[in-house]
Design an enzyme around this catalytic site. Structure first.
Site, short mmCIF file in Angstrom:
data_model
loop_
_atom_site.label_atom_id
_atom_site.label_comp_id
_atom_site.label_asym_id
_atom_site.label_seq_id
_atom_site.Cartn_x
_atom_site.Cartn_y
_atom_site.Cartn_z
N THR A 118 0.82 -1.23 0.00
CA THR A 118 0.00 0.00 0.00
C THR A 118 0.84 1.26 0.00
O THR A 118 1.97 1.26 0.53
CB THR A 118 -0.89 0.01 1.26
OG1 THR A 118 -1.51 1.29 1.38
CG2 THR A 118 -0.08 -0.21 2.53
N TYR A 142 -1.82 0.29 10.16
CA TYR A 142 -2.03 -0.44 8.91
C TYR A 142 -0.78 -0.35 8.02
O TYR A 142 -0.26 -1.37 7.55
CB TYR A 142 -3.26 0.14 8.18
CG TYR A 142 -3.41 -0.36 6.78
CD1 TYR A 142 -3.66 -1.71 6.53
CD2 TYR A 142 -3.29 0.50 5.69
CE1 TYR A 142 -3.79 -2.17 5.24
CE2 TYR A 142 -3.42 0.05 4.40
CZ TYR A 142 -3.67 -1.29 4.18
OH TYR A 142 -3.78 -1.75 2.89
N1 UFG Z 1 -13.18 10.38 3.31
C1 UFG Z 1 -14.09 11.38 3.64
N2 UFG Z 1 -15.35 11.02 4.02
C2 UFG Z 1 -15.74 9.71 4.10
C3 UFG Z 1 -14.80 8.70 3.77
C4 UFG Z 1 -13.52 9.08 3.38
O1 UFG Z 1 -13.78 12.57 3.59
O2 UFG Z 1 -16.88 9.44 4.48
C5 UFG Z 1 -11.85 10.78 2.86
C6 UFG Z 1 -10.74 10.23 3.70
O3 UFG Z 1 -10.44 11.06 4.79
C7 UFG Z 1 -9.60 10.17 2.69
C8 UFG Z 1 -10.31 9.93 1.35
O4 UFG Z 1 -11.67 10.25 1.57
O5 UFG Z 1 -8.96 11.40 2.61
C9 UFG Z 1 -10.24 8.50 0.91
O6 UFG Z 1 -10.62 7.69 1.99
P1 UFG Z 1 -10.86 6.12 1.85
O7 UFG Z 1 -11.28 5.63 3.20
O8 UFG Z 1 -11.74 5.86 0.69
O9 UFG Z 1 -9.44 5.58 1.46
P2 UFG Z 1 -8.06 5.77 2.25
O10 UFG Z 1 -7.28 6.78 1.47
O11 UFG Z 1 -8.20 6.01 3.68
O12 UFG Z 1 -7.52 4.30 2.19
C10 UFG Z 1 -7.06 3.75 1.03
C11 UFG Z 1 -7.11 2.24 1.14
C12 UFG Z 1 -6.13 1.78 2.19
C13 UFG Z 1 -4.80 2.40 1.94
C14 UFG Z 1 -4.92 3.87 1.94
C15 UFG Z 1 -3.63 4.58 1.78
O13 UFG Z 1 -8.40 1.83 1.48
O14 UFG Z 1 -6.04 0.39 2.13
O15 UFG Z 1 -5.77 4.22 0.87
O16 UFG Z 1 -3.74 5.86 2.37
F1 UFG Z 1 -3.93 2.06 2.89
#
Ligand code: UFG
Length: 327
Positions: A118, A142
């Site tokens: 990741t 993670y």
């Molecule tokens: N977000 C919001 N509102 C929501 C959900 C998410 O603003 O209701 C934002 C999060 O803060 C983030 C972005 O949208 O900035 C993307 O969030 P996700 O949860 O969709 O994805 P992540 O970036 O947290 O996670 C993904 C993968 C992980 C990986 C990560 C690396 O799911 O496995 O990217 O940062 F590790």
């Protein structure tokens, strides 16, 4: 006879799309999954072994019965926010589980693995975009478990000749264009499905987690890459290992940064529906911006993301959600 590939976490989101790509390329994917996060309905292209990486007997049996040529290892807990609250779960499942898998592979004389890593291993990067060799300073449990796993693979290669490719995904998104599979987590925490569920009226409103980041519009910036493009990268990585190439690591992103606010706007446009969005506090563990350089995977693996434009990503996700959860 078709080559069997053991796919841990093959009932999950990226795993199931990869199983489809494997089957289309003439492999026989055998899914090893405890169905804690995966969906049985998503196993459509080969056998399902219901098993747990924390159970050494389950693993030994799967290798004895199926004698896979190689492993693609997706099974892991993968929520950044949850990992901050429940690190023990992450160290146990991701590290202990992966160590059991590598031990089972050694015992079964299986020496090739594609590993689901990741961009979270980079933490809050010094500069953008992120190339493979930037310093790795994960800022959440993670990311730490995935970085430790990359180290484990390197050590097993050095000592035991295990050959691996670690693929560091940026944000997996979108759904199978044929509509057979898509993203279906319970509970759902990812941005695109949440925005789509809100557009469908299944949620009253959604939140932007922080709009005071040092980014173009204050919300987090991510590099969204289509899940079918990720699946094709796994196939290329597997073929590279089967051809006898050395271990390697690759970043898999599209190279384009999209903010949370831009993404929500795209969901509104694609769905043709407006919905309420509020600004909430930052989510712990979230870096401000993550965007990949994927020159290395293009040059060495011949990987070419074909469907990773943000419109296409949101359109396939929207189509799949409409078909799967009518609304
Ligand atoms: N977000 C919001 N509102 C929501 C959900 C998410 O603003 O209701 C934002 C999060 O803060 C983030 C972005 O949208 O900035 C993307 O969030 P996700 O949860 O969709 O994805 P992540 O970036 O947290 O996670 C993904 C993968 C992980 C990986 C990560 C690396 O799911 O496995 O990217 O940062 F590790």
């Amino acid at each position: 006879m078709k080559k069997k590939i053991l796919v841990t976490g093959g009932a999950g989101y990226i795993g199931s799309h990869t199983c489809k790509a494997l089957a289309q390329a003439g492999f026989d994917p055998v899914v090893f999954d405890n169905l804690s996060a995966g969906n049985e309905w998503a196993v459509k292209w080969g056998a399902l072994v219901k098993g747990d990486l924390l159970n050494e007997d389950d693993l030994a049996q799967a290798f004895a019965q199926h004698k896979p040529e190689a492993v693609i290892h997706f099974a892991a807990c993968a929520y950044v926010g949850e990992s901050v609250d429940e690190p023990e779960k992450y160290y146990r499942n991701n590290l202990h589980g992966s160590l059991n898998l590598l031990s089972a592979m050694r015992a079964a004389n299986c020496h090739k693995i594609v590993f689901s890593s990741t961009c979270a291993i980079f933490g809050e990067p010094d500069g953008l975009p992120i190339s493979e060799d930037l310093p790795k300073n994960p800022i959440n449990p993670y990311g730490r478990t995935k970085l430790a796993m990359e180290g484990m693979l390197e050590d097993f290669d050095h000592a035991y000749g295990l050959k691996y490719v670690a693929l560091r995904y940026f944000n997996a998104a979108g759904a199978d264009p044929d509509g057979e599979i898509g993203e279906d987590h319970d509970p759902e925490t990812h941005l695109i499905p949440i925005a789509i569920e809100t557009a469908m009226g299944r949620r009253d409103q959604m939140q932007v987690f922080g709009d005071d980041y040092p980014t173009k519009d204050g919300s987090n910036v991510r590099d969204y890459v289509h899940v079918t493009d990720l699946a094709s990268a796994h196939l290329l990585a597997l073929q590279s290992l089967l051809e006898g190439n050395e271990s390697d690591v690759f970043n898999l992103g599209n190279g384009t940064g999209v903010s949370v606010k831009e993404l929500i706007q795209t969901v509104k446009e694609v769905s043709g529906r407006d919905f309420p969005v509020t600004i909430a506090p930052r989510r712990p563990g979230d870096p401000a911006a993550l965007v990949a350089v994927s020159t290395k995977s293009r040059e060495q693996l011949g990987w070419e993301p074909k469907s990773s434009g943000i419109q296409q990503i949101v359109q396939t996700a929207w189509d799949w959600h409409r078909g799967h959860n009518s609304g």
